[in-house]
Design a protein around this motif. Structure first.
Motif: not given
Length: 254
Positions: A19-34, A36-44
């Motif tokens: 659902e992150l990709f519903i917005g205007k941004i077409g790509s994200y790094s692992l750090t961005d996703i971690s 934005l979603l408050s997820m631990p980097p390892s599990s992300t």
């Protein structure tokens, strides 16, 4: 009494990433996703690797950014083909078949294969065996080349790590270098050809059915036995593919 909603944390995280990709941004790094979603980097990282392996995400040219993968487009195409896509294919295929009396096919990409999902047979005495539900390697089919032409050289290298390609016939493209050269022409024309590369005595022309972003989500093709190929008929096939792909793209996606 209303039943409580059962939530599976890992499933929620996968959906949150998509659902992150519903917005205007077409790509994200692992750090961005971690972050934005408050997820631990390892599990992300683990979830992203699983989504990559299943085709729901893919890497961009830098190898550091994640974007939506082919599997979601395949699912959307599968859904669409049962409604507008399928209806429009058969309408156009009826017209092409009436004009040319040759087999017309609709295909989608499935990983490193092309999958044929609809067909219109000819009424010729000599017919081509039905391809419905069949799969072929992308590089040996006209429709497959349409999908490969959407990819970067790096993405093609991931699909075909070796320079030598498996030969299905004496006409099959033998190397990845020659394949990439041919794909340059496909990108320019938005048309691809199969000149006996999967079956010796068959010829095929394919074109792209594109969504509003200009991405090929399906391919329309006409297949003909070599013995029936003439300059006039080949030219009519080419014109028919170009016209029909544009028509289906506009009717379904615009």
């Amino acid at each position: 009494m209303e039943q409580p909603t059962v939530k599976v944390k890992s499933a929620d995280r996968v959906l949150d990433i998509l659902e992150l990709f519903i917005g205007k941004i077409g790509s994200y790094s692992l750090t961005d996703i971690s972050k934005l979603l408050s997820m631990p980097p390892s599990s992300t990282h683990q979830i992203l690797q699983n989504m990559l392996a299943r085709g729901y995400l893919e890497m961009d040219e830098t190898g550091k950014q994640f974007r939506l993968g082919y599997k979601l487009f395949e699912i959307r195409t599968e859904y669409t083909k049962n409604t507008d896509m399928k209806r429009e294919f058969y309408r156009v295929a009826d017209s092409l078949s009436s004009d040319l009396n040759e087999m017309v096919l609709l295909a989608i990409r499935s990983a490193d294969k092309v999958l044929y999902i609809a067909e219109k047979q000819s009424s010729q005495a000599l017919r081509i065996t039905g391809n419905l539900g069949a799969v072929l390697p992308l590089y040996v089919s006209a429709s497959g080349k349409i999908f490969l032409a959407q990819l970067t050289d790096e993405e093609i290298d991931e699909i075909y790590p070796n320079e030598e390609l498996e030969m299905l016939t004496k006409n099959t493209i033998p190397t990845k270098t020659i394949l990439k050269q041919q794909l340059q022409h496909v990108r320019l024309e938005n048309i691809a050809y199969n000149l006996g590369e999967s079956v010796d005595e068959l010829r095929c022309i394919a074109g792209a059915i594109c969504n509003v972003e200009g991405k090929a989500v399906a391919s329309l093709s006409i297949t003909i036995p070599l013995m029936r190929v003439t300059d006039e008929k080949w030219s009519k096939m080419l014109d028919g593919i170009k016209r029909s792909c544009e028509e289906i793209s506009k009717r379904v996606f615009c």
